[in-house]
Design an enzyme around this catalytic site. Structure first.
Site, PDB file in Angstrom:
ATOM      1  N   SER A   1      23.649 -42.992 -68.009  1.00 35.20           N
ATOM      2  CA  SER A   1      22.128 -43.820 -68.139  1.00 35.20           C
ATOM      3  C   SER A   1      21.528 -43.795 -66.851  1.00 35.20           C
ATOM      4  CB  SER A   1      22.227 -45.599 -68.897  1.00 35.20           C
ATOM      5  OG  SER A   1      21.357 -45.821 -68.577  1.00 35.20           O
TER       6      SER A   1
ATOM      7  N   TYR B   1      25.039 -54.000 -67.900  1.00 35.93           N
ATOM      8  CA  TYR B   1      25.032 -52.413 -69.130  1.00 35.93           C
ATOM      9  C   TYR B   1      25.140 -51.582 -67.839  1.00 35.93           C
ATOM     10  CZ  TYR B   1      22.673 -48.479 -71.354  1.00 35.93           C
ATOM     11  OH  TYR B   1      22.541 -47.196 -71.307  1.00 35.93           O
TER      12      TYR B   1
END
Length: 297
Positions: free
Chosen positions: A185, A198
């Site tokens: 990401s 995350y």
């Protein structure tokens, strides 16, 4: 002493210029590959007969399943929801003619890998897409206020990449070829407050992938980590697509152009532009801070 400092600052200046140059070359390569698609469609098929996709029930995983099937590979779909997998398998078989195998598994658990291993026996796996992942809180949240899903997130975002790679990489090594795409990401590129767990889990995927490519590149295996920004999927509550926010299909189709563009890529040109802009901005900010008297206090 003055001569030493002069040489030191010259060295630092040259180093900074080299960093900028590397970034510019990488960016130029992405632009070239975006407009001139040099990767033949037969490339994916040349890796092997089967592609394995985790998190294949939706979003990016589903898009990779269809894209790789269109490129002539048989597909192994791995995800938690059997009904979704069955529907996707039927659609892939009917629209592409590829064979599809389903493995139902919950990647928030850590006792699933012997079952997956048994179901992959005998398959010539040329491509692995480690896509499965979870985002506990879409809205920004302090670590202590976030949903208590720490172990599930670690298993889903990190353990899955390690274990699936371990299962399949050994067979790729023995065959001397293979492609592993690990979906990280843009949040992995810098510390991301309010998405701390995350962001950290995706940073692990990025670091692990780049180290692994250094180990296995000479053995004929491509390991690439993708660090996209916003993609319109169920995880992001289907953000409205625009010039920056891509649909899963748009992202996957474009990302296939950059497979040979190095060990790390954003997967699409729009996101590569954002990364390059942020990089240049951060360097300029650091230069201004270094020149500011308040920096020294």
């Amino acid at each position: 002493m003055g001569e030493f400092l002069e040489q030191f600052f010259i060295f630092v200046g040259v180093l900074v210029c080299l960093v900028y140059l590397v970034k510019c070359v990488k960016f130029a390569k992405c632009i070239f590959l975006h407009f001139w698609k040099v990767l033949p469609r037969s490339f994916a098929q040349s890796m092997g007969q089967w592609a394995v996709i985790t998190g294949a029930g939706d979003g990016i995983g589903k898009a990779y399943s269809f894209e790789l099937a269109k490129r002539g590979l048989n597909i192994v779909l791995i995800s938690r929801t059997l009904e979704k997998l069955q529907a996707i398998a039927t659609e892939i078989e009917q629209t592409t003619g590829s064979s599809v195998k389903i493995i139902q598994a919950d990647f928030t658990k850590d006792d699933i890998y012997e079952y997956i291993k048994e179901n992959l026996k005998g398959l010539e796996i040329g491509i692995l897409v480690n896509n499965v992942g979870m985002l506990p809180n879409l809205l920004p949240s302090y670590f202590l206020n976030a949903p208590d899903e720490i172990q599930s997130l670690i298993h889903c975002n990190m353990t899955s990449v390690i274990k699936m790679t371990q299962l399949i990489l050994k067979h790729m090594e023995s065959r001397g070829k293979g492609l592993i795409l690990n979906i990280s990401s843009g949040a992995a590129l810098f510390p991301c407050p309010l998405y701390s767990l995350y962001s950290a889990s995706k940073a692990f995927v990025r670091t692990f992938s780049k180290a692994l490519q250094a180990e296995y590149k000479a053995k004929g295996i491509i390991i690439q980590v993708l660090t996209p920004y916003a993609i319109s999927t169920s995880m992001t509550k289907y953000l409205n697509p625009n010039m920056i926010t891509k649909t899963a299909n748009e992202f996957v189709k474009e990302s296939m152009n950059y497979i040979t563009a190095g060990d790390e890529n954003c997967g699409c040109l729009a996101h590569e532009i954002l990364v390059t802009y942020n990089f240049l901005l951060s360097w300029n900010n650091e230069d201004r801070c270094a020149a500011s008297p308040s920096r020294l206090n």
